[in-house]
Motif scaffolding. Sequence first.
Motif, PDB file in Angstrom:
ATOM      1  N   PHE A 183      -9.405  -3.815  -4.515  1.00  0.00           N
ATOM      2  CA  PHE A 183      -8.315  -3.520  -3.595  1.00  0.00           C
ATOM      3  C   PHE A 183      -8.084  -4.604  -2.543  1.00  0.00           C
ATOM      4  O   PHE A 183      -7.056  -4.625  -1.883  1.00  0.00           O
TER       5      PHE A 183
ATOM      6  N   PRO B  20      -3.869  -3.279  -9.446  1.00  0.00           N
ATOM      7  CA  PRO B  20      -3.969  -2.250  -8.410  1.00  0.00           C
ATOM      8  C   PRO B  20      -2.605  -1.898  -7.829  1.00  0.00           C
ATOM      9  O   PRO B  20      -1.671  -2.702  -7.857  1.00  0.00           O
TER      10      PRO B  20
ATOM     11  N   ASP C 275      -0.979   0.376  -4.318  1.00  0.00           N
ATOM     12  CA  ASP C 275      -1.291   0.935  -3.010  1.00  0.00           C
ATOM     13  C   ASP C 275      -0.202   1.937  -2.647  1.00  0.00           C
ATOM     14  O   ASP C 275       0.782   2.085  -3.373  1.00  0.00           O
TER      15      ASP C 275
ATOM     16  N   ASP D 155       2.798   2.528   4.039  1.00  0.00           N
ATOM     17  CA  ASP D 155       2.159   2.798   5.329  1.00  0.00           C
ATOM     18  C   ASP D 155       2.392   4.216   5.821  1.00  0.00           C
ATOM     19  O   ASP D 155       1.527   4.801   6.466  1.00  0.00           O
TER      20      ASP D 155
ATOM     21  N   ARG E 248      -2.982   6.635   2.714  1.00  0.00           N
ATOM     22  CA  ARG E 248      -3.303   5.200   2.789  1.00  0.00           C
ATOM     23  C   ARG E 248      -4.281   4.953   3.940  1.00  0.00           C
ATOM     24  O   ARG E 248      -5.283   4.264   3.777  1.00  0.00           O
TER      25      ARG E 248
ATOM     26  N   TYR F 146      -8.387   3.664   3.372  1.00  0.00           N
ATOM     27  CA  TYR F 146      -9.012   2.462   3.926  1.00  0.00           C
ATOM     28  C   TYR F 146     -10.032   2.784   5.014  1.00  0.00           C
ATOM     29  O   TYR F 146     -11.015   2.071   5.172  1.00  0.00           O
TER      30      TYR F 146
ATOM     31  N   ASN G  10      -3.073  -4.417   6.815  1.00  0.00           N
ATOM     32  CA  ASN G  10      -1.825  -5.183   6.749  1.00  0.00           C
ATOM     33  C   ASN G  10      -2.022  -6.607   7.263  1.00  0.00           C
ATOM     34  O   ASN G  10      -1.460  -7.555   6.702  1.00  0.00           O
TER      35      ASN G  10
ATOM     36  N   TRP H  70      -3.700  -8.667   4.513  1.00  0.00           N
ATOM     37  CA  TRP H  70      -2.774  -9.080   3.466  1.00  0.00           C
ATOM     38  C   TRP H  70      -1.764 -10.109   3.965  1.00  0.00           C
ATOM     39  O   TRP H  70      -1.376 -11.018   3.227  1.00  0.00           O
TER      40      TRP H  70
ATOM     41  N   ARG I 264       3.366  -1.279  -3.327  1.00  0.00           N
ATOM     42  CA  ARG I 264       3.167  -0.007  -2.624  1.00  0.00           C
ATOM     43  C   ARG I 264       4.169   1.024  -3.128  1.00  0.00           C
ATOM     44  O   ARG I 264       5.362   0.755  -3.205  1.00  0.00           O
TER      45      ARG I 264
ATOM     46  N   GLY J  34      -5.542   2.887  -8.884  1.00  0.00           N
ATOM     47  CA  GLY J  34      -4.959   3.349  -7.633  1.00  0.00           C
ATOM     48  C   GLY J  34      -5.800   4.459  -7.048  1.00  0.00           C
ATOM     49  O   GLY J  34      -6.882   4.761  -7.566  1.00  0.00           O
TER      50      GLY J  34
END
Length: 143
Positions: free
Chosen positions: A47, A62, A64, A67, A72, A76, A88, A91, A105, A124
Motif C-alpha cells: 500500500f 492496489p 484505495d 478521503d 480510509r 491507515y 496524502n 503520496w 481511489r 484493497g
Amino acid sequence: MIGRWLRFLLIGALCLGSAVATAELVVVVNARSGVAAMTRNEVINIFFGRNRQFFNGTEVQPVDLVDSNPQRAQFYRLLVGKDVSEINAYWSRQIFTGRMQAPPRLDNSEEVIKWVAARPGGIGFVELSRADARVRVVYELKP
C-alpha cells in the motif's frame, strides 16, 4: 416532547457513528491470485508502493478509498498509526519526485471489490461483512 425525540435521535446517531468507526476492516485480493495470507509488513509495503509484486510474481494492483470515506482513515490508523493527511503527504512526495503513483481511489467497498475481482493482482481493503466469494481475505486489521 421535542427534547425527548432530539435526545433519542442524538443517541441513535452516536451509536451509528461508533458502529461505522469500528467496522472490522480486512485486506482482500482477487480470489484467483494464489495469495492465501499476508503479513502486516507485506500489506504496508504494497500500500506504500514498496512492493510491486506478490510473492508468486503477480504484479500487484492496489486500490484505495477516497478521503471522504471513513474506512480510509481507519485503515491507515490501524495499519501504520498515521492519519489521512500524513498518507496524502507521503503520496504527494512520491508523485512530486517521480518515484511512483498513488493507487487509484474509489468511493466505496463495492467498487473496491469489483476492482479487485476484475484484476489478477487486485488488492484493497473493505469491511469484513462486505467480503464475498469474488475476493479472498488475506489480512485482518485489529483495533
